[in-house]
Design a protein around this motif. Structure first.
Motif, PDB file in Angstrom:
ATOM      1  N   CYS A  21     -12.802 -14.020  -2.077  1.00 29.62           N
ATOM      2  CA  CYS A  21     -12.767 -13.155  -0.810  1.00 29.62           C
ATOM      3  C   CYS A  21     -12.450 -11.969  -1.209  1.00 29.62           C
ATOM      4  CB  CYS A  21     -11.890 -13.937   0.354  1.00 29.62           C
ATOM      5  SG  CYS A  21     -12.692 -15.701   0.857  1.00 29.62           S
ATOM      6  N   TYR A  22     -12.916 -10.998  -0.463  1.00 30.47           N
ATOM      7  CA  TYR A  22     -12.295  -9.520  -0.329  1.00 30.47           C
ATOM      8  C   TYR A  22     -11.391  -9.245   0.676  1.00 30.47           C
ATOM      9  CZ  TYR A  22     -15.575  -9.005  -4.695  1.00 30.47           C
ATOM     10  OH  TYR A  22     -16.072  -9.157  -5.778  1.00 30.47           O
ATOM     11  N   VAL A  23     -10.441  -8.711   0.155  1.00 25.80           N
ATOM     12  CA  VAL A  23      -9.437  -8.438   1.045  1.00 25.80           C
ATOM     13  C   VAL A  23      -8.849  -7.037   0.765  1.00 25.80           C
ATOM     14  CG1 VAL A  23      -8.899 -10.913   1.676  1.00 25.80           C
ATOM     15  CG2 VAL A  23      -7.868  -9.721  -0.499  1.00 25.80           C
ATOM     16  N   LYS A  24      -8.084  -6.537   1.709  1.00 19.68           N
ATOM     17  CA  LYS A  24      -7.225  -5.315   1.602  1.00 19.68           C
ATOM     18  C   LYS A  24      -6.119  -5.588   1.140  1.00 19.68           C
ATOM     19  CE  LYS A  24      -9.786  -1.628   3.551  1.00 19.68           C
ATOM     20  NZ  LYS A  24      -9.597  -0.382   4.123  1.00 19.68           N
ATOM     21  N   ASN A  25      -5.602  -4.724   0.087  1.00 19.40           N
ATOM     22  CA  ASN A  25      -4.130  -5.320  -0.339  1.00 19.40           C
ATOM     23  C   ASN A  25      -3.135  -4.226   0.356  1.00 19.40           C
ATOM     24  OD1 ASN A  25      -4.266  -2.604  -1.609  1.00 19.40           O
ATOM     25  ND2 ASN A  25      -4.825  -3.655  -3.626  1.00 19.40           N
ATOM     26  N   GLU A  26      -1.913  -4.218   0.031  1.00 21.07           N
ATOM     27  CA  GLU A  26      -0.735  -3.446   0.444  1.00 21.07           C
ATOM     28  C   GLU A  26      -1.195  -2.095   0.606  1.00 21.07           C
ATOM     29  OE1 GLU A  26      -0.245  -5.168  -2.280  1.00 21.07           O
ATOM     30  OE2 GLU A  26       0.384  -7.311  -1.186  1.00 21.07           O
ATOM     31  N   TYR A  30      -9.440  -2.442  -1.496  1.00 19.59           N
ATOM     32  CA  TYR A  30     -10.034  -3.874  -1.640  1.00 19.59           C
ATOM     33  C   TYR A  30      -9.700  -4.588  -2.847  1.00 19.59           C
ATOM     34  CZ  TYR A  30     -12.449  -4.568   2.526  1.00 19.59           C
ATOM     35  OH  TYR A  30     -13.055  -4.707   4.014  1.00 19.59           O
ATOM     36  N   GLU A  31      -9.676  -5.603  -2.919  1.00 18.80           N
ATOM     37  CA  GLU A  31      -9.390  -6.522  -4.141  1.00 18.80           C
ATOM     38  C   GLU A  31      -9.914  -7.945  -3.860  1.00 18.80           C
ATOM     39  OE1 GLU A  31      -5.357  -6.172  -4.888  1.00 18.80           O
ATOM     40  OE2 GLU A  31      -4.944  -8.323  -4.742  1.00 18.80           O
ATOM     41  N   ALA A  32     -10.461  -8.593  -5.125  1.00 19.88           N
ATOM     42  CA  ALA A  32     -10.959 -10.102  -4.936  1.00 19.88           C
ATOM     43  C   ALA A  32      -9.556 -10.972  -4.923  1.00 19.88           C
ATOM     44  CB  ALA A  32     -11.947 -10.317  -5.943  1.00 19.88           C
TER      45      ALA A  32
END
Lengths: 132, 336
Positions: A21-26, A30-32
């Protein structure tokens, strides 16, 4: 979606794989990230299967009461629509519709029946007399 | 093939594109970039058509388009072949493998043994890579799996010649010649990918595709409870959620994936304005997740009133507006 919000629920994927899934890190980038599942869609999948089981049960009853040939039952059991079954058997859709009638079905020779049996992945005997 | 590297991605076609291009020396390729160059983001609700007894809805462009467009925009020549004969199909595959070429294959999922049973429907637009043979088995790199797997020749033949809608007919494809990809070409490719995606989301005539398509579904949802009854209506909503969230979308119906692409594009092009559009797509993805949550309340039987259906529909209207605004702004950004 934030990385911390990515659900890690149990699903049918357990022991097979996890999904990307593609999410936003701290840092807002964006990262997988891998997820084991999300209950919201597991429930959707489960309700789809519940519906399929109902359809199989209905087709089974139609066969038992003599209203439909085993083709109806096996189509539901193997999740096939007319396009799929026509592809595997080489019959036209309208022929398959006719063959759903038990009277017509009983006139089919073994050569034709074998096409259905192969498509459903069952033996000729199983095709003629499904065991539930 | 010892030097082939398995890469896991959200979506199978993106994954095959990324893996095959990287293998052929296009090191900078990533899943978001492949998705963006291929103008992958879409929405369509096809009326009068059913898929697995539910509405026919898709959140991405048509199968095959991403690989084709991404390669074309980078001036990569592709070989694509369909077969009538199963023997010929296997022969050709073996030939390519012997030449050391990993090959993308379109397959059906129903007979794909390494998939969980619950996911095995007659869906024929799945993609995987065959990258060798060992001990009488084919070595398979399926982009949605964490690791590589294997298939016996008869198993591979079965999935390559699956029947039904979008029957693969043994179809395989691979990049043939790759030239020098200059920065200029990459910039133009990104530009073209974005422009085409703006067109697809904003300007397709008729009311069923792009941002208008989302409103079309919203209107349908308002009527489903009365028209279909609660049981069927709930199943229809479940189908939307599955198309939107099931493995392959990266979450939020590919919206997060496209937002990630815009982030990458902004960096490559040095254009900060794209970051703002990316945020809007992230918001849209989050709203899609909210609507999935609302819909799940219905198909789990917790929510049952007409108002609950109306709430789902209103969320979709809101999403349509967010995406319309985002793509309108995106189409106005001059990319150089």
């Amino acid at each position: 979606m934030k990385k911390s919000d990515l659900p890690q629920d149990k699903s049918d994927l357990v022991n097979f794989t996890r999904e990307v899934c593609y999410v936003k890190n701290e840092n807002g980038k964006y990262e997988a990230e891998l997820s084991s599942g999300w209950d919201v869609k597991t429930d959707a999948l489960n309700s789809a299967w519940l519906d399929i089981e109902n359809r199989i049960e209905e087709a089974k009853n139609l066969f038992l009461s003599g209203e439909a040939s085993p083709i109806e039952y096996y189509m539901e059991l193997k999740l096939m629509d007319y396009t799929v079954l026509a592809g595997y058997t080489g019959f036209w859709k309208w022929q398959i519709k006719k063959h759903k009638n038990p009277k017509t079905f009983n006139t089919l020779n073994d050569r034709k029946l074998q096409k259905y049996a192969s498509a459903f992945g069952v033996t000729l005997i199983e095709l003629k007399k499904p065991s539930f | 093939m010892e030097n082939f590297k398995h890469i896991q991605t959200a979506h199978c076609e993106n994954g095959v594109t990324v893996s095959l291009l990287k293998h052929n020396g296009v090191e900078f390729m990533t899943e978001p970039l492949a998705f963006g160059l291929g103008s992958g983001l879409f929405y369509i609700h096809i009326p009068f058509m059913k898929v697995n007894n539910g509405p026919a809805i898709s959140f991405r462009t048509m199968p095959g388009a991403i690989f084709k467009r991404t390669c074309k925009s980078l001036d990569i020549k592709v070989e694509r072949k369909k077969f009538k004969s199963k023997i010929e199909a296997q022969f050709f595959l073996n030939e390519k493998l012997n030449e050391g070429i990993p090959v993308g294959c379109q397959v059906g999922v129903f007979h794909l043994n390494y998939f969980p049973k619950a996911y095995r429907f007659h869906f024929n637009a799945h993609n995987l890579i065959v990258f060798g043979q060992e001990d009488g088995k084919y070595l398979i790199s399926d982009p949605v799996m964490e690791t590589t797997t294997t298939l016996f020749p008869e198993e591979l033949e079965k999935v390559r010649f699956a029947q039904g809608a979008l029957a693969p007919k043994g179809q395989l494809y691979f990049p043939k010649t790759i030239g020098d990809i200059t920065e200029e070409r990459l910039r133009n490719a990104i530009n073209k990918g974005i422009k085409r995606n703006c067109r697809d989301m904003l300007h397709i005539p008729g009311g069923i595709a792009g941002v208008k398509g989302i409103n079309y579904t919203a209107n349908k949802i308002r009527g489903w409870r009365d028209k279909l009854g609660e049981r069927q209506a709930a199943l229809y909503l479940g189908q939307i959620v599955r198309m939107q969230e099931e493995i392959g979308t990266g979450g939020g119906g590919f919206r997060f994936l496209y937002a990630a692409f815009l982030d990458e594009a902004s960096e490559i092009l040095g254009n900060d304005k794209l970051l703002n559009i990316s945020d809007q797509l992230t918001k849209s993805g989050d709203l899609w997740r909210d609507s999935a949550l609302q819909m799940s309340g219905i198909y789990k039987g917790r929510l049952t009133s007409q108002k609950d259906y109306d709430d789902c529909a209103s969320l979709l209207n809101e999403i349509s507006n967010v995406e319309k605004e985002a793509f309108k702004q995106l189409s106005k950004i001059v990319i150089k």
